[in-house]
Design a protein around this motif. Structure first.
Motif, short mmCIF file in Angstrom:
data_model
loop_
_atom_site.label_atom_id
_atom_site.label_comp_id
_atom_site.label_asym_id
_atom_site.label_seq_id
_atom_site.Cartn_x
_atom_site.Cartn_y
_atom_site.Cartn_z
N ALA A 5 2.08 -28.62 101.00
CA ALA A 5 1.98 -28.26 102.41
C ALA A 5 1.17 -29.33 103.13
O ALA A 5 0.09 -29.72 102.69
N ILE A 6 1.74 -29.80 104.23
CA ILE A 6 1.09 -30.81 105.06
C ILE A 6 0.67 -30.12 106.36
O ILE A 6 1.51 -29.62 107.09
N ALA A 39 12.42 -27.09 92.11
CA ALA A 39 11.18 -26.36 92.38
C ALA A 39 10.35 -26.98 93.49
O ALA A 39 9.49 -26.32 94.07
N VAL A 40 10.59 -28.24 93.79
CA VAL A 40 9.70 -28.97 94.71
C VAL A 40 9.99 -28.60 96.16
O VAL A 40 11.14 -28.58 96.60
N ARG A 41 8.93 -28.31 96.90
CA ARG A 41 9.00 -28.04 98.34
C ARG A 41 7.95 -28.90 99.02
O ARG A 41 6.80 -28.93 98.59
N VAL A 42 8.33 -29.56 100.08
CA VAL A 42 7.37 -30.28 100.93
C VAL A 42 7.63 -29.79 102.34
O VAL A 42 8.77 -29.82 102.82
N ARG A 43 6.59 -29.34 102.99
CA ARG A 43 6.75 -28.84 104.35
C ARG A 43 5.52 -29.16 105.17
O ARG A 43 4.43 -29.33 104.63
N ALA A 44 5.71 -29.24 106.48
CA ALA A 44 4.62 -29.64 107.38
C ALA A 44 4.40 -28.56 108.43
O ALA A 44 5.34 -27.95 108.92
N PHE A 45 3.13 -28.37 108.75
CA PHE A 45 2.71 -27.39 109.74
C PHE A 45 1.81 -28.08 110.76
O PHE A 45 0.78 -28.66 110.39
N ARG A 46 2.19 -27.99 112.00
CA ARG A 46 1.41 -28.58 113.08
C ARG A 46 0.31 -27.61 113.50
O ARG A 46 0.56 -26.44 113.76
N ALA A 47 -0.90 -28.11 113.58
CA ALA A 47 -2.03 -27.31 114.06
C ALA A 47 -2.21 -27.59 115.54
O ALA A 47 -2.60 -28.69 115.93
N ASP A 48 -1.88 -26.62 116.36
CA ASP A 48 -2.00 -26.79 117.80
C ASP A 48 -3.44 -26.62 118.28
O ASP A 48 -3.81 -27.14 119.33
N HIS A 49 -4.21 -25.88 117.54
CA HIS A 49 -5.61 -25.64 117.92
C HIS A 49 -6.51 -26.14 116.80
O HIS A 49 -6.33 -25.76 115.64
N TYR A 50 -7.44 -26.98 117.12
CA TYR A 50 -8.34 -27.56 116.13
C TYR A 50 -9.55 -28.16 116.84
O TYR A 50 -9.52 -28.41 118.05
N ALA A 51 -10.61 -28.37 116.10
CA ALA A 51 -11.79 -29.09 116.57
C ALA A 51 -12.20 -30.00 115.42
O ALA A 51 -12.40 -29.53 114.30
N ALA A 53 -14.79 -33.02 114.04
CA ALA A 53 -16.00 -33.85 114.09
C ALA A 53 -16.68 -33.79 115.46
O ALA A 53 -17.16 -32.73 115.87
N ASP A 54 -16.73 -34.92 116.16
CA ASP A 54 -17.44 -34.99 117.44
C ASP A 54 -16.56 -34.60 118.63
O ASP A 54 -16.90 -34.84 119.78
N LYS A 55 -15.42 -33.97 118.35
CA LYS A 55 -14.51 -33.39 119.34
C LYS A 55 -13.85 -34.40 120.28
O LYS A 55 -13.34 -34.03 121.32
N LEU A 56 -13.82 -35.68 119.88
CA LEU A 56 -13.09 -36.64 120.70
C LEU A 56 -11.60 -36.29 120.64
O LEU A 56 -11.08 -35.94 119.58
N PRO A 57 -10.91 -36.37 121.77
CA PRO A 57 -9.50 -35.96 121.79
C PRO A 57 -8.60 -36.81 120.89
O PRO A 57 -7.54 -36.37 120.48
N GLU A 58 -9.01 -38.03 120.58
CA GLU A 58 -8.18 -38.88 119.71
C GLU A 58 -8.41 -38.62 118.22
O GLU A 58 -7.68 -39.16 117.38
N ASN A 59 -9.39 -37.83 117.85
CA ASN A 59 -9.59 -37.48 116.45
C ASN A 59 -8.38 -36.72 115.94
O ASN A 59 -7.85 -35.83 116.62
N ALA A 60 -7.93 -37.07 114.74
CA ALA A 60 -6.73 -36.46 114.17
C ALA A 60 -6.90 -36.29 112.67
O ALA A 60 -7.75 -36.94 112.05
N PHE A 61 -6.06 -35.42 112.08
CA PHE A 61 -6.14 -35.21 110.64
C PHE A 61 -4.77 -34.90 110.05
O PHE A 61 -3.87 -34.42 110.74
N VAL A 62 -4.67 -35.18 108.76
CA VAL A 62 -3.59 -34.69 107.91
C VAL A 62 -4.27 -34.15 106.66
O VAL A 62 -5.09 -34.84 106.04
N ASP A 63 -3.96 -32.90 106.33
CA ASP A 63 -4.50 -32.26 105.14
C ASP A 63 -3.33 -31.91 104.23
O ASP A 63 -2.39 -31.25 104.66
N LEU A 64 -3.39 -32.38 102.99
CA LEU A 64 -2.34 -32.13 102.01
C LEU A 64 -2.84 -31.11 100.99
O LEU A 64 -3.89 -31.31 100.38
N ASN A 65 -2.10 -30.04 100.83
CA ASN A 65 -2.45 -28.99 99.88
C ASN A 65 -1.29 -28.89 98.89
O ASN A 65 -0.20 -28.45 99.25
N PHE A 66 -1.54 -29.32 97.65
CA PHE A 66 -0.50 -29.39 96.62
C PHE A 66 -0.74 -28.29 95.60
O PHE A 66 -1.72 -28.33 94.85
#
Length: 128
Positions: A5-6, A39-51, A53-66
């Motif tokens: 899951a991405i 058996a393999v599945r790869v899928r992505a989920f967009r997080a529309d709401h997040y905060a 670090a220092d809350k700069l609007p350009e801060n971004a992330f990708v979290d991979l959960n395998f």
């Protein structure tokens, strides 16, 4: 199993090709030789709401959960994690050119006693 899951921050739209990331990570998982194709599945989920670090609007992330089933050695799990992480870094390389991006990966082993599955894809791919 395995399922990758991405989760990614919405501000990556137009800045990262999440579809390409899914395809590359699917290939990477299969290239390990440790997992059956059906058996393999790869899928992505967009997080529309997040905060972040220092809350700069350009801060971004990708979290991979395998999530994987039991049965692989620690070395196999580590090698798989390193391959997935390296592939993600390669696809997302432009994001690291700024000080506003974070990438993470965690591998979780699923307890078979607490996991239920029914998969009609396996028989087709196994030729049955």
């Amino acid at each position: 199993m395995p399922h990758l899951a991405i989760e990614y921050s919405a501000n990556l739209e137009g800045r990262a090709d999440i579809g390409a990331l899914c395809k590359r990570l699917l290939k990477t998982v299969l290239d390990t030789g440790l997992f059956e194709i059906g058996a393999v599945r790869v899928r992505a989920f967009r997080a529309d709401h997040y905060a972040i670090a220092d809350k700069l609007p350009e801060n971004a992330f990708v979290d991979l959960n395998f999530r994987i089933g039991k049965g692989r050695t620690d070395e196999e799990k580590k090698r798989t994690g390193e391959a997935i992480f390296a592939a993600a870094i390669d696809v997302l390389a432009p994001l690291f050119e700024t000080p506003h991006f974070a990438l993470s990966l965690e591998i979780r082993e699923i307890d078979a006693e607490l996991s239920w599955k029914k998969n009609a894809i396996h028989p087709r791919l196994r030729g049955k």
